[in-house]
Design a protein around this motif. Structure first.
Motif, PDB file in Angstrom:
ATOM      1  N   PRO A  32       2.376   6.430  -3.593  1.00 59.20           N
ATOM      2  CA  PRO A  32       1.343   7.319  -3.040  1.00 59.20           C
ATOM      3  C   PRO A  32       0.400   6.646  -2.038  1.00 59.20           C
ATOM      4  CG  PRO A  32       1.474   7.560  -5.430  1.00 59.20           C
ATOM      5  CD  PRO A  32       2.314   6.370  -5.053  1.00 59.20           C
ATOM      6  N   TYR A  33       0.393   5.331  -1.976  1.00 62.33           N
ATOM      7  CA  TYR A  33      -0.538   4.605  -1.114  1.00 62.33           C
ATOM      8  C   TYR A  33       0.094   4.121   0.191  1.00 62.33           C
ATOM      9  CZ  TYR A  33      -3.056   4.543  -5.493  1.00 62.33           C
ATOM     10  OH  TYR A  33      -3.678   4.926  -6.645  1.00 62.33           O
ATOM     11  N   LEU A  34       1.412   4.199   0.302  1.00 65.25           N
ATOM     12  CA  LEU A  34       2.132   3.543   1.401  1.00 65.25           C
ATOM     13  C   LEU A  34       1.876   4.118   2.788  1.00 65.25           C
ATOM     14  CD1 LEU A  34       5.573   2.837  -0.301  1.00 65.25           C
ATOM     15  CD2 LEU A  34       3.636   1.282  -0.007  1.00 65.25           C
ATOM     16  N   ASN A  35       1.328   5.305   2.877  1.00 70.84           N
ATOM     17  CA  ASN A  35       1.057   5.903   4.185  1.00 70.84           C
ATOM     18  C   ASN A  35      -0.424   5.854   4.558  1.00 70.84           C
ATOM     19  OD1 ASN A  35       3.726   6.623   4.900  1.00 70.84           O
ATOM     20  ND2 ASN A  35       3.623   8.292   3.431  1.00 70.84           N
ATOM     21  N   HIS A  36      -1.175   5.007   3.875  1.00 66.91           N
ATOM     22  CA  HIS A  36      -2.624   4.959   4.083  1.00 66.91           C
ATOM     23  C   HIS A  36      -3.091   3.564   4.485  1.00 66.91           C
ATOM     24  CE1 HIS A  36      -2.964   8.965   2.382  1.00 66.91           C
ATOM     25  NE2 HIS A  36      -2.140   8.561   1.424  1.00 66.91           N
ATOM     26  N   GLY A  37      -3.777   3.496   5.621  1.00 64.36           N
ATOM     27  CA  GLY A  37      -4.461   2.281   6.069  1.00 64.36           C
ATOM     28  C   GLY A  37      -3.653   1.002   5.928  1.00 64.36           C
ATOM     29  N   ILE A  38      -4.288   0.003   5.336  1.00 62.69           N
ATOM     30  CA  ILE A  38      -3.670  -1.320   5.241  1.00 62.69           C
ATOM     31  C   ILE A  38      -2.464  -1.350   4.314  1.00 62.69           C
ATOM     32  CG2 ILE A  38      -5.827  -2.506   5.785  1.00 62.69           C
ATOM     33  CD1 ILE A  38      -6.042  -3.249   2.808  1.00 62.69           C
ATOM     34  N   LYS A  40       0.115   0.500   4.524  1.00 56.03           N
ATOM     35  CA  LYS A  40       1.351   0.795   5.271  1.00 56.03           C
ATOM     36  C   LYS A  40       2.246  -0.431   5.373  1.00 56.03           C
ATOM     37  CE  LYS A  40      -0.554   4.553   8.031  1.00 56.03           C
ATOM     38  NZ  LYS A  40      -0.914   5.010   9.381  1.00 56.03           N
ATOM     39  N   GLU A  41       1.651  -1.606   5.446  1.00 53.77           N
ATOM     40  CA  GLU A  41       2.421  -2.847   5.570  1.00 53.77           C
ATOM     41  C   GLU A  41       3.303  -3.081   4.339  1.00 53.77           C
ATOM     42  OE1 GLU A  41       1.685  -7.439   6.998  1.00 53.77           O
ATOM     43  OE2 GLU A  41      -0.015  -6.316   6.203  1.00 53.77           O
ATOM     44  N   LEU A  42       2.938  -2.504   3.208  1.00 50.69           N
ATOM     45  CA  LEU A  42       3.716  -2.693   1.985  1.00 50.69           C
ATOM     46  C   LEU A  42       5.073  -2.000   2.030  1.00 50.69           C
ATOM     47  CD1 LEU A  42       0.934  -2.305  -0.735  1.00 50.69           C
ATOM     48  CD2 LEU A  42       1.771  -4.391   0.351  1.00 50.69           C
ATOM     49  N   LYS A  43       5.292  -1.137   3.020  1.00 52.35           N
ATOM     50  CA  LYS A  43       6.599  -0.501   3.168  1.00 52.35           C
ATOM     51  C   LYS A  43       7.693  -1.523   3.457  1.00 52.35           C
ATOM     52  CE  LYS A  43       5.007   3.947   4.937  1.00 52.35           C
ATOM     53  NZ  LYS A  43       5.058   4.852   6.102  1.00 52.35           N
ATOM     54  N   ASP A  44       7.319  -2.652   4.040  1.00 54.93           N
ATOM     55  CA  ASP A  44       8.266  -3.747   4.279  1.00 54.93           C
ATOM     56  C   ASP A  44       8.554  -4.388   2.917  1.00 54.93           C
ATOM     57  OD1 ASP A  44       9.455  -6.247   4.687  1.00 54.93           O
ATOM     58  OD2 ASP A  44       8.256  -6.668   6.467  1.00 54.93           O
ATOM     59  N   LYS A  45       9.775  -4.191   2.428  1.00 53.86           N
ATOM     60  CA  LYS A  45      10.105  -4.645   1.067  1.00 53.86           C
ATOM     61  C   LYS A  45       9.967  -6.159   0.911  1.00 53.86           C
ATOM     62  CE  LYS A  45      12.677  -0.681  -0.332  1.00 53.86           C
ATOM     63  NZ  LYS A  45      13.637  -0.162  -1.251  1.00 53.86           N
ATOM     64  N   ALA A  46      10.244  -6.915   1.948  1.00 54.25           N
ATOM     65  CA  ALA A  46      10.074  -8.368   1.863  1.00 54.25           C
ATOM     66  C   ALA A  46       8.598  -8.711   1.677  1.00 54.25           C
ATOM     67  CB  ALA A  46      10.634  -9.045   3.105  1.00 54.25           C
ATOM     68  N   TYR A  47       7.738  -8.004   2.380  1.00 52.18           N
ATOM     69  CA  TYR A  47       6.302  -8.231   2.229  1.00 52.18           C
ATOM     70  C   TYR A  47       5.821  -7.722   0.872  1.00 52.18           C
ATOM     71  CZ  TYR A  47       1.320  -8.337   3.049  1.00 52.18           C
ATOM     72  OH  TYR A  47      -0.018  -8.595   2.931  1.00 52.18           O
ATOM     73  N   PHE A  48       6.289  -6.547   0.469  1.00 52.23           N
ATOM     74  CA  PHE A  48       5.914  -5.980  -0.822  1.00 52.23           C
ATOM     75  C   PHE A  48       6.194  -6.966  -1.955  1.00 52.23           C
ATOM     76  CE2 PHE A  48       6.810  -3.531  -4.656  1.00 52.23           C
ATOM     77  CZ  PHE A  48       5.684  -2.731  -4.741  1.00 52.23           C
ATOM     78  N   SER A  49       7.300  -7.679  -1.845  1.00 54.16           N
ATOM     79  CA  SER A  49       7.705  -8.611  -2.907  1.00 54.16           C
ATOM     80  C   SER A  49       6.796  -9.843  -2.991  1.00 54.16           C
ATOM     81  CB  SER A  49       9.155  -9.041  -2.724  1.00 54.16           C
ATOM     82  OG  SER A  49       9.283  -9.874  -1.602  1.00 54.16           O
ATOM     83  N   GLN A  50       5.876 -10.014  -2.043  1.00 55.41           N
ATOM     84  CA  GLN A  50       4.953 -11.150  -2.060  1.00 55.41           C
ATOM     85  C   GLN A  50       3.702 -10.874  -2.898  1.00 55.41           C
ATOM     86  OE1 GLN A  50       4.231 -12.972   1.828  1.00 55.41           O
ATOM     87  NE2 GLN A  50       6.068 -11.943   2.586  1.00 55.41           N
ATOM     88  N   VAL A  51       3.734  -9.822  -3.695  1.00 57.15           N
ATOM     89  CA  VAL A  51       2.603  -9.480  -4.556  1.00 57.15           C
ATOM     90  C   VAL A  51       2.281 -10.654  -5.482  1.00 57.15           C
ATOM     91  CG1 VAL A  51       4.048  -8.383  -6.341  1.00 57.15           C
ATOM     92  CG2 VAL A  51       1.653  -7.694  -6.078  1.00 57.15           C
ATOM     93  N   GLY A  52       1.000 -10.829  -5.755  1.00 53.71           N
ATOM     94  CA  GLY A  52       0.570 -11.912  -6.632  1.00 53.71           C
ATOM     95  C   GLY A  52      -0.751 -11.577  -7.291  1.00 53.71           C
ATOM     96  N   VAL A  53      -1.281 -12.546  -8.007  1.00 53.54           N
ATOM     97  CA  VAL A  53      -2.568 -12.390  -8.684  1.00 53.54           C
ATOM     98  C   VAL A  53      -3.550 -13.382  -8.078  1.00 53.54           C
ATOM     99  CG1 VAL A  53      -3.792 -12.549 -10.882  1.00 53.54           C
ATOM    100  CG2 VAL A  53      -1.430 -11.715 -10.838  1.00 53.54           C
ATOM    101  N   PHE A  54      -4.710 -12.885  -7.682  1.00 55.26           N
ATOM    102  CA  PHE A  54      -5.777 -13.740  -7.180  1.00 55.26           C
ATOM    103  C   PHE A  54      -7.076 -13.277  -7.828  1.00 55.26           C
ATOM    104  CE2 PHE A  54      -9.072 -14.839  -4.024  1.00 55.26           C
ATOM    105  CZ  PHE A  54      -8.902 -16.219  -4.035  1.00 55.26           C
ATOM    106  N   LEU A  55      -7.739 -14.189  -8.520  1.00 55.80           N
ATOM    107  CA  LEU A  55      -8.996 -13.890  -9.216  1.00 55.80           C
ATOM    108  C   LEU A  55      -8.864 -12.676 -10.132  1.00 55.80           C
ATOM    109  CD1 LEU A  55     -11.572 -14.541  -6.347  1.00 55.80           C
ATOM    110  CD2 LEU A  55     -10.895 -16.094  -8.203  1.00 55.80           C
ATOM    111  N   GLY A  56      -7.717 -12.553 -10.790  1.00 59.47           N
ATOM    112  CA  GLY A  56      -7.501 -11.480 -11.748  1.00 59.47           C
ATOM    113  C   GLY A  56      -7.126 -10.147 -11.156  1.00 59.47           C
ATOM    114  N   ALA A  57      -6.867 -10.100  -9.845  1.00 63.36           N
ATOM    115  CA  ALA A  57      -6.526  -8.840  -9.186  1.00 63.36           C
ATOM    116  C   ALA A  57      -5.127  -8.903  -8.574  1.00 63.36           C
ATOM    117  CB  ALA A  57      -7.541  -8.535  -8.085  1.00 63.36           C
ATOM    118  N   VAL A  58      -4.493  -7.747  -8.454  1.00 65.13           N
ATOM    119  CA  VAL A  58      -3.209  -7.620  -7.769  1.00 65.13           C
ATOM    120  C   VAL A  58      -3.481  -7.680  -6.273  1.00 65.13           C
ATOM    121  CG1 VAL A  58      -1.281  -6.068  -7.295  1.00 65.13           C
ATOM    122  CG2 VAL A  58      -2.187  -6.243  -9.614  1.00 65.13           C
ATOM    123  N   THR A  59      -2.830  -8.624  -5.581  1.00 60.82           N
ATOM    124  CA  THR A  59      -3.084  -8.808  -4.149  1.00 60.82           C
ATOM    125  C   THR A  59      -1.805  -9.121  -3.391  1.00 60.82           C
ATOM    126  OG1 THR A  59      -3.469 -11.180  -4.378  1.00 60.82           O
ATOM    127  CG2 THR A  59      -5.385  -9.749  -4.624  1.00 60.82           C
TER     128      THR A  59
END
Length: 86
Positions: A32-38, A40-59
């Motif tokens: 639901p968030y992929l067509n909104h603001g920043i 949109k970049e997550l649509k790139d599956k290679a970039y999406f897979s770079q998800v991590g945790v920073f200071l207790g948050a999903v980033t």
């Protein structure tokens, strides 16, 4: 805090597995968030897979993050057997 993320893993179909410090585990759907603001970049599956945790948050590397209250509201609990990496 009770909503701090301990672990996050990308899943198929723009979902992430999340384990919180308090032991809760679930799946959060980012479609639901992929067509909104920043996000949109997550649509790139290679970039999406770079998800991590920073200071207790999903980033992601370019400063996208999921607000803790949004994460908690959308987290679908899973059984421990579903939480194992594939």
């Amino acid at each position: 805090m009770y909503w701090d993320v301990k672990e996050v893993r990308p899943m198929d179909n723009y979902q992430i597995f999340v384990e919180l410090e308090d032991g809760r585990k679930g799946v959060f759907d980012l479609k639901p968030y992929l067509n909104h603001g920043i996000f949109k970049e997550l649509k790139d599956k290679a970039y999406f897979s770079q998800v991590g945790v920073f200071l207790g948050a999903v980033t992601w590397p370019h400063e996208q993050d999921i607000a803790p209250e949004t994460l908690l509201a959308g987290l679908k609990p899973v059984k421990d057997s579903l939480a194992e990496p594939h």
